[in-house]
Design a protein around this motif. Sequence first.
Motif, PDB file in Angstrom:
ATOM      1  N   GLY A   1       0.765  -1.239   0.000  1.00  0.00           N
ATOM      2  CA  GLY A   1       0.000   0.000   0.000  1.00  0.00           C
ATOM      3  C   GLY A   1       0.794   1.286   0.000  1.00  0.00           C
ATOM      4  O   GLY A   1       0.311   2.301  -0.473  1.00  0.00           O
ATOM      5  N   GLU A   2       2.007   1.275   0.543  1.00  0.00           N
ATOM      6  CA  GLU A   2       2.803   2.500   0.573  1.00  0.00           C
ATOM      7  C   GLU A   2       3.450   2.732  -0.787  1.00  0.00           C
ATOM      8  O   GLU A   2       3.749   1.779  -1.503  1.00  0.00           O
ATOM      9  CB  GLU A   2       3.926   2.410   1.627  1.00  0.00           C
ATOM     10  CG  GLU A   2       3.440   2.218   3.038  1.00  0.00           C
ATOM     11  CD  GLU A   2       3.290   0.750   3.402  1.00  0.00           C
ATOM     12  OE1 GLU A   2       4.053  -0.084   2.883  1.00  0.00           O
ATOM     13  OE2 GLU A   2       2.383   0.441   4.174  1.00  0.00           O
ATOM     14  N   PRO A   3       3.703   3.992  -1.133  1.00  0.00           N
ATOM     15  CA  PRO A   3       4.424   4.270  -2.378  1.00  0.00           C
ATOM     16  C   PRO A   3       5.828   3.660  -2.328  1.00  0.00           C
ATOM     17  O   PRO A   3       6.464   3.636  -1.283  1.00  0.00           O
ATOM     18  CB  PRO A   3       4.507   5.799  -2.414  1.00  0.00           C
ATOM     19  CG  PRO A   3       3.425   6.268  -1.500  1.00  0.00           C
ATOM     20  CD  PRO A   3       3.284   5.213  -0.449  1.00  0.00           C
ATOM     21  N   VAL A   4       6.280   3.151  -3.469  1.00  0.00           N
ATOM     22  CA  VAL A   4       7.589   2.512  -3.567  1.00  0.00           C
ATOM     23  C   VAL A   4       8.380   3.193  -4.674  1.00  0.00           C
ATOM     24  O   VAL A   4       7.884   3.360  -5.789  1.00  0.00           O
ATOM     25  CB  VAL A   4       7.460   0.997  -3.863  1.00  0.00           C
ATOM     26  CG1 VAL A   4       8.832   0.345  -3.977  1.00  0.00           C
ATOM     27  CG2 VAL A   4       6.614   0.309  -2.802  1.00  0.00           C
ATOM     28  N   ARG A   5       9.614   3.581  -4.371  1.00  0.00           N
ATOM     29  CA  ARG A   5      10.477   4.206  -5.368  1.00  0.00           C
ATOM     30  C   ARG A   5      10.881   3.181  -6.417  1.00  0.00           C
ATOM     31  O   ARG A   5      10.941   1.981  -6.153  1.00  0.00           O
ATOM     32  CB  ARG A   5      11.716   4.792  -4.708  1.00  0.00           C
ATOM     33  CG  ARG A   5      11.371   5.988  -3.830  1.00  0.00           C
ATOM     34  CD  ARG A   5      12.578   6.597  -3.233  1.00  0.00           C
ATOM     35  NE  ARG A   5      13.333   7.308  -4.275  1.00  0.00           N
ATOM     36  CZ  ARG A   5      14.266   8.198  -4.031  1.00  0.00           C
ATOM     37  NH1 ARG A   5      14.585   8.476  -2.788  1.00  0.00           N
ATOM     38  NH2 ARG A   5      14.898   8.797  -5.011  1.00  0.00           N
ATOM     39  N   PHE A   6      11.162   3.685  -7.618  1.00  0.00           N
ATOM     40  CA  PHE A   6      11.514   2.827  -8.746  1.00  0.00           C
ATOM     41  C   PHE A   6      12.691   1.907  -8.403  1.00  0.00           C
ATOM     42  O   PHE A   6      12.629   0.700  -8.628  1.00  0.00           O
ATOM     43  CB  PHE A   6      11.856   3.676  -9.981  1.00  0.00           C
ATOM     44  CG  PHE A   6      12.166   2.861 -11.198  1.00  0.00           C
ATOM     45  CD1 PHE A   6      11.157   2.488 -12.065  1.00  0.00           C
ATOM     46  CD2 PHE A   6      13.463   2.459 -11.474  1.00  0.00           C
ATOM     47  CE1 PHE A   6      11.438   1.727 -13.203  1.00  0.00           C
ATOM     48  CE2 PHE A   6      13.756   1.698 -12.592  1.00  0.00           C
ATOM     49  CZ  PHE A   6      12.738   1.335 -13.459  1.00  0.00           C
ATOM     50  N   SER A   7      13.744   2.467  -7.837  1.00  0.00           N
ATOM     51  CA  SER A   7      14.932   1.663  -7.540  1.00  0.00           C
ATOM     52  C   SER A   7      14.631   0.577  -6.514  1.00  0.00           C
ATOM     53  O   SER A   7      15.096  -0.564  -6.639  1.00  0.00           O
ATOM     54  CB  SER A   7      16.082   2.550  -7.048  1.00  0.00           C
ATOM     55  OG  SER A   7      15.675   3.302  -5.936  1.00  0.00           O
ATOM     56  N   ARG A   8      13.832   0.892  -5.525  1.00  0.00           N
ATOM     57  CA  ARG A   8      13.438  -0.103  -4.507  1.00  0.00           C
ATOM     58  C   ARG A   8      12.548  -1.177  -5.128  1.00  0.00           C
ATOM     59  O   ARG A   8      12.658  -2.354  -4.801  1.00  0.00           O
ATOM     60  CB  ARG A   8      12.717   0.604  -3.359  1.00  0.00           C
ATOM     61  CG  ARG A   8      12.365  -0.286  -2.241  1.00  0.00           C
ATOM     62  CD  ARG A   8      13.618  -0.601  -1.431  1.00  0.00           C
ATOM     63  NE  ARG A   8      13.233  -1.284  -0.230  1.00  0.00           N
ATOM     64  CZ  ARG A   8      13.756  -2.440   0.155  1.00  0.00           C
ATOM     65  NH1 ARG A   8      14.694  -3.011  -0.544  1.00  0.00           N
ATOM     66  NH2 ARG A   8      13.360  -3.000   1.264  1.00  0.00           N
TER      67      ARG A   8
END
Length: 121
Positions: free
Chosen positions: A39-46
Amino acid sequence: MDTDTSLAVATDNDELVRELLSRIADKWTLLVIEALEHGEPVRFSRLRESVGGVSQKMLTKTLRQLERDGLVIRRVHPVIPPHVDYQLTELGRSLGEAVCGIWIWVEANAAAVDKARRAFV
């Protein structure tokens, strides 16, 4: 609605259903949805680290398709360096819930499938 219009709508719907099934069955799509399921936003690299084995190009393509289909939200934060993150939409979460049964089946039956594969001649 006349017969010709009904057939055209049915054909268009069949095409959409086939396209969506093809996308959902894609290896990277399911892994991206799983990586975003919390549910939380996730950065592209992660996200790329979480999915594992996906190229930057394929992850970008997969995310764009999911965004186009309304399953993922992409947010660009105006900072330097640019910060982009992704999050499932309500529609994306509902797909994740629907696919959950397949994951459970795979986990429960992986050993039996492996055994059958080894026995196959």
